[in-house]
Design a protein around this motif. Structure first.
Motif, mmCIF file in Angstrom:
data_model
loop_
_atom_site.group_PDB
_atom_site.id
_atom_site.type_symbol
_atom_site.label_atom_id
_atom_site.label_comp_id
_atom_site.label_asym_id
_atom_site.label_seq_id
_atom_site.Cartn_x
_atom_site.Cartn_y
_atom_site.Cartn_z
ATOM 1 N N PRO A 12 -76.277 21.882 -66.763
ATOM 2 C CA PRO A 12 -75.139 21.414 -67.618
ATOM 3 C C PRO A 12 -74.784 22.297 -68.705
ATOM 4 N N GLU A 13 -75.671 22.799 -69.726
ATOM 5 C CA GLU A 13 -75.281 23.401 -70.699
ATOM 6 C C GLU A 13 -74.361 24.745 -70.249
ATOM 7 N N PHE A 14 -75.164 25.459 -69.282
ATOM 8 C CA PHE A 14 -74.608 26.648 -68.958
ATOM 9 C C PHE A 14 -73.251 26.476 -68.226
ATOM 10 N N ILE A 15 -73.090 25.435 -67.654
ATOM 11 C CA ILE A 15 -71.898 25.163 -67.022
ATOM 12 C C ILE A 15 -70.768 24.686 -67.992
ATOM 13 N N PHE A 16 -71.053 23.881 -68.927
ATOM 14 C CA PHE A 16 -70.121 23.427 -70.072
ATOM 15 C C PHE A 16 -69.651 24.704 -70.653
ATOM 16 N N LYS A 17 -70.575 25.590 -71.429
ATOM 17 C CA LYS A 17 -70.504 26.753 -72.230
ATOM 18 C C LYS A 17 -69.521 27.634 -71.488
ATOM 19 N N PHE A 18 -69.763 27.834 -70.163
ATOM 20 C CA PHE A 18 -69.168 28.610 -69.235
ATOM 21 C C PHE A 18 -67.790 28.372 -69.145
ATOM 22 N N ILE A 19 -67.509 27.157 -68.590
ATOM 23 C CA ILE A 19 -65.980 27.035 -68.383
ATOM 24 C C ILE A 19 -65.244 27.016 -69.816
ATOM 25 N N GLN A 20 -65.868 26.581 -71.030
ATOM 26 C CA GLN A 20 -65.250 26.900 -72.520
ATOM 27 C C GLN A 20 -65.086 28.357 -72.559
ATOM 28 N N ASN A 21 -65.941 29.116 -72.255
ATOM 29 C CA ASN A 21 -65.699 30.632 -72.615
ATOM 30 C C ASN A 21 -64.855 31.235 -71.415
ATOM 31 N N HIS A 22 -64.532 30.686 -70.347
ATOM 32 C CA HIS A 22 -63.922 31.524 -69.260
ATOM 33 C C HIS A 22 -62.665 30.276 -69.062
ATOM 34 N N PRO A 23 -61.762 29.714 -69.662
ATOM 35 C CA PRO A 23 -60.964 28.847 -69.430
ATOM 36 C C PRO A 23 -60.016 28.926 -68.468
ATOM 37 N N PHE A 24 -59.595 30.358 -68.083
ATOM 38 C CA PHE A 24 -58.602 30.592 -67.213
ATOM 39 C C PHE A 24 -58.904 30.266 -65.761
ATOM 40 N N ALA A 25 -58.579 29.439 -65.093
ATOM 41 C CA ALA A 25 -59.142 29.039 -63.774
ATOM 42 C C ALA A 25 -58.208 29.290 -62.701
ATOM 43 N N THR A 26 -58.780 29.463 -61.478
ATOM 44 C CA THR A 26 -57.965 29.265 -60.191
ATOM 45 C C THR A 26 -58.052 27.906 -59.590
ATOM 46 N N MET A 27 -56.976 27.324 -59.582
ATOM 47 C CA MET A 27 -56.940 26.018 -59.102
ATOM 48 C C MET A 27 -56.485 25.805 -57.464
ATOM 49 N N VAL A 28 -57.313 25.458 -56.439
ATOM 50 C CA VAL A 28 -56.988 25.398 -55.396
ATOM 51 C C VAL A 28 -56.723 24.203 -54.622
ATOM 52 N N SER A 29 -55.669 24.047 -53.953
ATOM 53 C CA SER A 29 -55.443 22.454 -53.262
ATOM 54 C C SER A 29 -55.008 22.612 -51.925
ATOM 55 N N LYS A 30 -54.943 21.806 -51.143
ATOM 56 C CA LYS A 30 -54.437 21.844 -49.651
ATOM 57 C C LYS A 30 -53.345 21.150 -49.377
ATOM 58 N N LEU A 31 -52.390 21.786 -49.194
ATOM 59 C CA LEU A 31 -51.098 21.352 -48.388
ATOM 60 C C LEU A 31 -51.058 21.657 -46.832
ATOM 61 N N LYS A 32 -50.051 22.079 -46.383
ATOM 62 C CA LYS A 32 -50.147 22.451 -45.073
ATOM 63 C C LYS A 32 -51.216 23.757 -45.005
ATOM 64 N N ASN A 33 -50.955 24.467 -45.899
ATOM 65 C CA ASN A 33 -51.834 25.618 -45.919
ATOM 66 C C ASN A 33 -52.431 25.545 -47.359
ATOM 67 N N PHE A 34 -53.421 26.421 -47.808
ATOM 68 C CA PHE A 34 -54.029 26.220 -48.979
ATOM 69 C C PHE A 34 -53.189 27.024 -50.167
ATOM 70 N N VAL A 35 -53.149 26.281 -51.358
ATOM 71 C CA VAL A 35 -52.228 26.909 -52.312
ATOM 72 C C VAL A 35 -53.140 26.684 -53.611
ATOM 73 N N ALA A 36 -52.952 27.962 -54.459
ATOM 74 C CA ALA A 36 -53.683 28.043 -55.687
ATOM 75 C C ALA A 36 -52.537 28.528 -56.741
ATOM 76 N N THR A 37 -53.019 28.091 -58.020
ATOM 77 C CA THR A 37 -52.415 28.387 -59.177
ATOM 78 C C THR A 37 -53.367 28.610 -59.986
ATOM 79 N N HIS A 38 -53.038 29.766 -61.253
ATOM 80 C CA HIS A 38 -53.796 30.135 -62.174
ATOM 81 C C HIS A 38 -53.519 29.693 -63.506
ATOM 82 N N VAL A 39 -54.442 28.598 -64.251
ATOM 83 C CA VAL A 39 -53.995 27.970 -65.315
ATOM 84 C C VAL A 39 -55.164 27.876 -66.286
ATOM 85 N N PRO A 40 -54.766 27.619 -67.496
ATOM 86 C CA PRO A 40 -56.036 27.571 -68.561
ATOM 87 C C PRO A 40 -56.360 26.006 -68.392
ATOM 88 N N VAL A 41 -57.620 25.823 -68.367
ATOM 89 C CA VAL A 41 -58.102 24.503 -68.413
ATOM 90 C C VAL A 41 -59.319 24.367 -69.448
#
Length: 203
Positions: A12-41
């Protein structure tokens, strides 16, 4: 996520710090096809109990998939790069080192008040790193009023989290040191990877 046994990083500590150190994520969702957006999280909470938050533009196609209860996959990527076996003492197979965290989460849309609070935290988090920061409350009020109706904020509540870090664990010490030496001569990405390999292998 593909997680070879030697490279699993689900602490958990690795995961939490990793997200904080690398906040720009690729967010993937499913519509008719897969869609993705690159967002700070960003994170809210602590390593043992946290949720994520972000926002996207209302004209983004992916907004159609962001309904309460919908699932998204958030991919956080760390340092990565090619490691040539020509750097080893003996002939071997070249490889690619990298680190990443995958978070499967359920969406909960934010209220306008939650969105504005999230934006304040987002701006202030990154402006704190600037020499002459421009904080949220210093942005012209009318500009904010015009902007807020154009975006949608959301929470992402994790239900599955996986991490991986393939950073030359298990290789011969002299080959690891040589790889670090060569990567340190490279670009910014390679230098960052060199630091990660050095840290992981306690060198």
């Amino acid at each position: 996520m593909y997680q070879p046994k030697n490279y699993i990083k689900d602490d958990p500590e690795f995961i939490f710090k990793f997200i904080q150190n690398h906040p720009f994520a690729t967010m993937v969702s499913k519509l008719k096809n897969f869609v993705a957006t690159h967002v700070p999280v960003l994170t809210e909470g602590d390593a043992l109990n946290f949720k994520l938050y972000a926002h996207i533009a209302n004209h983004n196609e992916q907004l159609k998939a962001l309904q309460d209860g919908a699932e998204v996959l958030l991919i956080f990527s760390g340092a990565q790069g090619y490691v040539s076996s020509s750097w080893y003492a003996e002939k071997d197979i070249s490889t690619w080192d990298y680190s990443a965290v995958h978070v499967n989460a359920r969406i909960k849309l934010q209220t306008p008040q939650e969105l504005e609070s999230s934006l304040k935290k987002l701006v202030n988090t990154f402006e704190n790193r600037q020499k002459s920061p421009l904080f949220y409350h210093e942005i012209p009020q009318q500009m904010l009023l015009d902007h807020l109706p154009l975006i949608t904020g959301f929470w992402a509540e994790p239900f599955k989290i996986q991490g991986v870090a393939k950073l030359h664990q298990g290789y011969k010490k002299e080959d690891v040191k040589s790889s670090i030496h060569h990567l340190e001569k490279g670009d910014a990405q390679q230098k960052l990877l060199a630091r990660e390999i050095k840290k992981e292998n306690a060198l």
